[in-house]
Design an enzyme around this catalytic site. Structure first.
Site, PDB file in Angstrom:
ATOM      1  N   ASP A 242       0.812  -0.957   0.143  1.00  0.00           N
ATOM      2  CA  ASP A 242      -0.038  -0.046   0.095  1.00  0.00           C
ATOM      3  C   ASP A 242       0.863   1.250  -0.027  1.00  0.00           C
ATOM      4  O   ASP A 242       1.839   1.285   0.748  1.00  0.00           O
ATOM      5  CB  ASP A 242      -1.172  -0.019   1.274  1.00  0.00           C
ATOM      6  CG  ASP A 242      -1.930   1.039   1.584  1.00  0.00           C
ATOM      7  OD1 ASP A 242      -2.375   1.286   0.343  1.00  0.00           O
ATOM      8  OD2 ASP A 242      -2.376   1.592   2.497  1.00  0.00           O
TER       9      ASP A 242
ATOM     10  N   GLY B 129      -8.061   8.876   7.506  1.00  0.00           N
ATOM     11  CA  GLY B 129      -8.472   9.266   9.002  1.00  0.00           C
ATOM     12  C   GLY B 129      -9.697   9.426   9.004  1.00  0.00           C
ATOM     13  O   GLY B 129     -10.614   9.656   8.178  1.00  0.00           O
TER      14      GLY B 129
ATOM     15  N   SER C   2     -12.369   4.448   6.363  1.00  0.00           N
ATOM     16  CA  SER C   2     -12.605   3.976   7.683  1.00  0.00           C
ATOM     17  C   SER C   2     -13.946   4.370   8.146  1.00  0.00           C
ATOM     18  O   SER C   2     -14.661   3.819   9.090  1.00  0.00           O
ATOM     19  CB  SER C   2     -11.368   4.189   8.561  1.00  0.00           C
ATOM     20  OG  SER C   2     -10.540   3.256   8.769  1.00  0.00           O
TER      21      SER C   2
HETATM   22  P1  13P Z   1      -8.226   5.155   6.700  1.00  0.00           P
HETATM   23  O1  13P Z   1      -7.229   6.140   7.345  1.00  0.00           O
HETATM   24  O2  13P Z   1      -9.630   5.760   6.395  1.00  0.00           O
HETATM   25  O3  13P Z   1      -8.373   3.765   7.263  1.00  0.00           O
HETATM   26  O4  13P Z   1      -7.615   4.707   5.270  1.00  0.00           O
HETATM   27  C1  13P Z   1      -6.811   3.746   5.066  1.00  0.00           C
HETATM   28  C2  13P Z   1      -5.908   3.965   3.721  1.00  0.00           C
HETATM   29  O5  13P Z   1      -6.526   4.480   2.853  1.00  0.00           O
HETATM   30  C3  13P Z   1      -4.834   2.766   3.541  1.00  0.00           C
HETATM   31  O6  13P Z   1      -4.425   3.268   2.373  1.00  0.00           O
HETATM   32  O1  G3H Z   2      -3.211   5.119   3.780  1.00  0.00           O
HETATM   33  C1  G3H Z   2      -2.341   4.465   4.359  1.00  0.00           C
HETATM   34  C2  G3H Z   2      -2.250   4.491   6.006  1.00  0.00           C
HETATM   35  O2  G3H Z   2      -3.489   4.494   6.836  1.00  0.00           O
HETATM   36  C3  G3H Z   2      -1.032   4.981   6.501  1.00  0.00           C
HETATM   37  O3  G3H Z   2      -0.311   4.100   7.064  1.00  0.00           O
HETATM   38  O4  G3H Z   2       1.211   5.169   8.903  1.00  0.00           O
HETATM   39  O5  G3H Z   2       1.567   2.683   7.712  1.00  0.00           O
HETATM   40  O6  G3H Z   2       2.039   4.755   6.564  1.00  0.00           O
HETATM   41  P1  G3H Z   2       1.361   4.231   7.750  1.00  0.00           P
HETATM   42 ZN    ZN Z   3      -4.339   5.060   1.693  1.00  0.00          ZN
END
Ligand code: 13P
Ligand code: G3H
Ligand code: ZN
Length: 287
Positions: A83, A183, A213
């Site tokens: 990711d 977030g 989320s």
């Molecule tokens: P959230 O912060 O809404 O959980 O999103 C996570 C995300 O996009 C990870 O790639």
């Molecule tokens: O979108 C991605 C995550 O929520 C950020 O995660 O703290 O592992 O980079 P990280």
């Molecule tokens: Zn993301």
């Protein structure tokens, strides 16, 4: 059962539902996601970021996910994904470890730079049979400003650019910005459904929604109708995990400092959070 992310997304697209891509950082979160997927008979994607690779070790976390998926969940499709890979080098490293699907996130770059590096990533990855997700426009992070200060227009995916970007790069999936944010409590009041509709009309690849989320039923259904096939979730499971730990800290007389009890409860809390999301996204019963 380890399954290609491309196949999981394609099936969701054909079936008119969406899957969750859940971030993991450790054994507890990984097992929680897998147990939730098993119980709900749902395909899932389990993903890690660069920070997690630094924290856990790339090989350690990749093989942990792979082994758990193979030993505990042969009956449900599980994709493993990098990711938000922010450089060509991290993509190369992830592919070397065995990731069959990566995100190259050049969304903070100028369009031309994002295009050039994404193209290079796709060439490299496709040569090795690895799928690539890219991001166009960009999905803000918590702390980047109060909701009232965000000029959403600056963040949104341009549907015309999306068309040429996908055609020129050959990416397998596209993360879009339509008012979503990473977030909690930071989203635009209403997602830009019209924009998403145009993007969907312009590109054929599965569309991914980061920052999911805090997305609930209504919005989820509206964007699935307009081409979203995968929702990324990290904050909700982090909060479930940490809240459980905080509760354990408060009740510390009851737990006899048994780490397995404390982390076992946190795992259960994450599992419940994942199950809730699977239900909302509509992938339950699809495995
Ligand atoms: P959230 O912060 O809404 O959980 O999103 C996570 C995300 O996009 C990870 O790639
Ligand atoms: O979108 C991605 C995550 O929520 C950020 O995660 O703290 O592992 O980079 P990280
Ligand atoms: Zn993301």
């Amino acid at each position: 059962m380890i399954t290609s992310v491309k196949e999981i997304l394609q099936k969701a697209k054909e079936g008119g539902y969406a899957v969750g891509a859940f971030n993991t950082v450790n054994l507890e979160t990984t097992k929680a996601i897998i147990e939730a997927a098993k119980e709900m008979r749902s395909p899932v994607i389990i993903q890690v970021t660069e920070k997690t690779i630094d924290y856990a070790g790339g090989r350690a976390i990749f093989n942990l996910i792979k082994n758990c998926a193979e030993f505990y969940a042969l009956e449900v499709p599980i994709g493993i994904h990098l990711d938000h890979g922010k450089s060509f080098e991290i993509v190369q490293r992830a592919v070397g470890i065995g990731f069959g699907s990566v995100m190259y996130d050049g969304s903070r770059k100028e369009y031309e730079d994002n295009l050039v590096v994404t193209k290079k990533v796709v060439e490299f990855c496709h040569g090795k049979g690895v799928d690539v997700q890219a991001e166009l426009g960009n999905v803000p992070y918590i702390g980047e400003g109060e909701i009232s200060e965000i000029n959403w227009e600056e963040y949104m995916t341009d549907p015309g650019q999306a068309k040429s970007f996908v055609a020129e790069t050959g990416v397998d999936a596209l993360a879009v910005a339509i008012g979503n944010a990473h977030g909690f409590f930071k989203e635009r009041n209403t997602p830009d459904y019209a924009r998403l509709e145009m993007i969907h009309k312009n590109v054929d690849v599965p569309l991914i929604l980061h920052g999911a989320s805090d997305w609930e039923n209504g919005r989820v259904a509206e964007v699935i109708k307009r081409g979203i096939v995968c929702f990324n979730v990290d904050t909700a499971t982090r909060i479930a995990f940490v809240n459980s730990l905080m509760k354990a800290a408060k009740d510390q007389n009851d737990i006899s400092f048994d780490v397995r009890k404390i982390l076992g409860d946190a795992r259960e809390a994450v599992k419940q959070a994942v199950m809730e999301k699977i239900k909302i996204f509509g992938s339950d019963g699809k495995a």
